[in-house]
Design an enzyme around this catalytic site. Structure first.
Site, PDB file in Angstrom:
ATOM      1  N   SER A 130       0.995  -0.900  -0.201  1.00 33.62           N
ATOM      2  CA  SER A 130      -0.001   0.013   0.234  1.00 33.62           C
ATOM      3  C   SER A 130       0.824   1.344   0.374  1.00 33.62           C
ATOM      4  CB  SER A 130      -1.246   0.013   0.485  1.00 33.62           C
ATOM      5  OG  SER A 130      -0.169  -0.071   2.584  1.00 33.62           O
ATOM      6  N   HIS A 146      -6.224  -4.293  -0.777  1.00 35.07           N
ATOM      7  CA  HIS A 146      -5.397  -2.747  -2.370  1.00 35.07           C
ATOM      8  C   HIS A 146      -5.751  -3.745  -3.643  1.00 35.07           C
ATOM      9  CE1 HIS A 146      -4.747   0.742   0.501  1.00 35.07           C
ATOM     10  NE2 HIS A 146      -3.747  -0.275   1.569  1.00 35.07           N
ATOM     11  N   LYS A 190     -12.382  -0.413   2.394  1.00 31.64           N
ATOM     12  CA  LYS A 190     -11.940   0.413   1.228  1.00 31.64           C
ATOM     13  C   LYS A 190     -12.725   0.668   0.225  1.00 31.64           C
ATOM     14  CE  LYS A 190      -7.182   0.076   2.767  1.00 31.64           C
ATOM     15  NZ  LYS A 190      -7.447  -1.372   4.443  1.00 31.64           N
TER      16      LYS A 190
END
Length: 418
Positions: A205, A233, A264
């Protein structure tokens, strides 16, 4: 006077002292000195207060002017999607605010099982177990399945939650150099462990670079090892249809264990999960401590996950859009003279080197209506401070171009570019 009444009256006139006053004073002094040192080197992390919903355009405390947000993990732009919000509200009204229970007592509703099934379907796995966060999922897996007879091989730049999760287990712990397959193979070759588990982030990340997953899987097959990947991610937006790193590296279905997040790209609310073999998921329900001893996800959060999964299972339009936006930003910034780390991922670290420079750069970007954050030690290594830009499917081309122009103006003013 009764004892309780006496204490309350003394409190009212300020005469009650903490028995630990000296120890607390010592703690304040120690922490105060450390905080001063953090501020002195320019790595103190202040929190800007957002006064709007999470979106590509937000407002912050002290100003009603809308600014462009380029630092959220809101990769698909779904954090304030009206359809998702409406469905979440429906489940809130039907199922209540929460369960006041862990899953195995009275904390499992039909919607929790539906979400677990849809996540498994999305990843092409047998089953899924939900957690309060992916940090909890990472904290709950290694300790549960690994014994002193086993070994775990962890990339040295893995996320803190993976590192902390591995610390909890009793297996032999070995770190291999970042994405260094020769180092990983040497360690696998010399291990006589019962179970060998390779643990890696799919996407790292801070740098936006990608695990060499296909080659890791080759090594796993060669040395009879399992592969664990944290896809926080990547899930929902990376790879041709958003199936993550294994899709990007064309090894769909070959990762043994996937951990990821709902917090996310998948709506931005909360929640994490492990998905994989049915026996593994069943075992985690019996042994994984964060699952056993944490409240279940609230219905409104489950509703966000369910609606996002329906959207992703029916279309890959959003993942394609974020990929197009990413390419536009990276190409323009590179042409302007900036060094952009990572690979073709929506995490676009603008490398600056100096911590104070990164902080100053972010402040000047805000004056131009662009919200970005400078990252420095200890979040990233010394001398590798950067502005981490994150691209969303919800950004328009005009918004991306405006951000690039602001970077150019600030970069020239601070002599980062010519």
């Amino acid at each position: 006077m009764p004892a309780l009444s006496k204490i309350l009256s003394l409190r009212a006139v300020g005469q009650v002292r903490h028995y630990s006053a000296a120890a607390q004073s010592q703690l304040r002094d120690i922490l105060g000195q450390q905080l001063s040192a953090i501020k002195e080197v320019g790595t103190f992390k202040a929190e800007r207060i957002i006064t709007s919903s999470q979106s590509t355009q937000i407002t912050v405390q002290g100003s009603e002017k809308r600014i462009l947000n380029f630092c959220a993990n809101n990769y698909l732009g779904l954090a304030n999607n009206p359809e998702i919000v409406a469905y979440s509200q429906q489940l809130l009204e039907r199922y209540g605010a929460g369960l006041s229970s862990v899953r195995f007592i009275c904390g499992t509703q039909d919607i929790h099982k539906q979400l677990e099934q849809k996540i498994a379907q999305f990843h092409g796995r047998e089953d899924t177990i939900l957690y309060a966060s992916c940090f909890d999922a990472n904290a709950g897996i290694f300790e549960a399945i690994l014994t002193p007879e086993d070994a775990v091989f962890s990339d040295e730049l893995n996320h803190a939650s993976i590192i902390d999760g591995i610390r909890l287990c009793k297996a032999k712990k070995q770190r291999y150099k970042h994405r260094d397959l020769a180092d990983l193979e040497q360690q696998l070759r010399s291990s006589d462990a019962r179970l060998k588990l390779i643990a890696t982030d799919g996407v790292f990340s801070m740098d936006g670079n990608i695990a060499p997953l296909a080659r890791i899987i080759e090594l796993a097959k060669k040395y009879n090892a399992l592969v664990f990947v944290d896809e926080c991610h990547a899930t929902g937006f990376f790879g041709a249809t958003g199936r993550g790193t294994e899709e990007y590296d064309q090894v769909m279905g070959e990762v043994d264990i996937i951990n990821s997040t709902l917090g996310k790209a998948l709506g931005g609310a909360s929640g994490g999960y492990t998905t994989g073999p049915a026996e593994l998921i069943s075992f985690l329900r019996q042994k994984s401590r964060p699952y056993l001893f944490s409240n279940t996800l609230p219905p409104a959060v489950v509703g966000v996950g369910l609606k996002v999964m329906d959207m992703l299972l029916s279309s890959s339009e959003l993942s394609q859009r974020v990929q197009s936006n990413t390419q536009r930003f990276r190409d323009a910034m590179t042409k302007a003279g900036f060094t952009i780390a990572g690979e073709n991922h929506p995490i676009c670290p603008v490398m600056l080197g100096d911590a104070r420079l990164a902080s100053n750069f972010a402040d000047q970007m805000l004056t131009r209506g662009i919200y970005v954050i400078g990252f420095s030690y200890p979040v990233v290594p010394q001398g590798k401070a950067r502005i981490r830009v994150q691209i969303s499917a919800a950004h328009t081309e005009e918004e991306i171009d405006r951000a690039v122009q602001a970077f150019i103006e600030v970069g020239r003013g601070l002599k980062v570019i010519k």
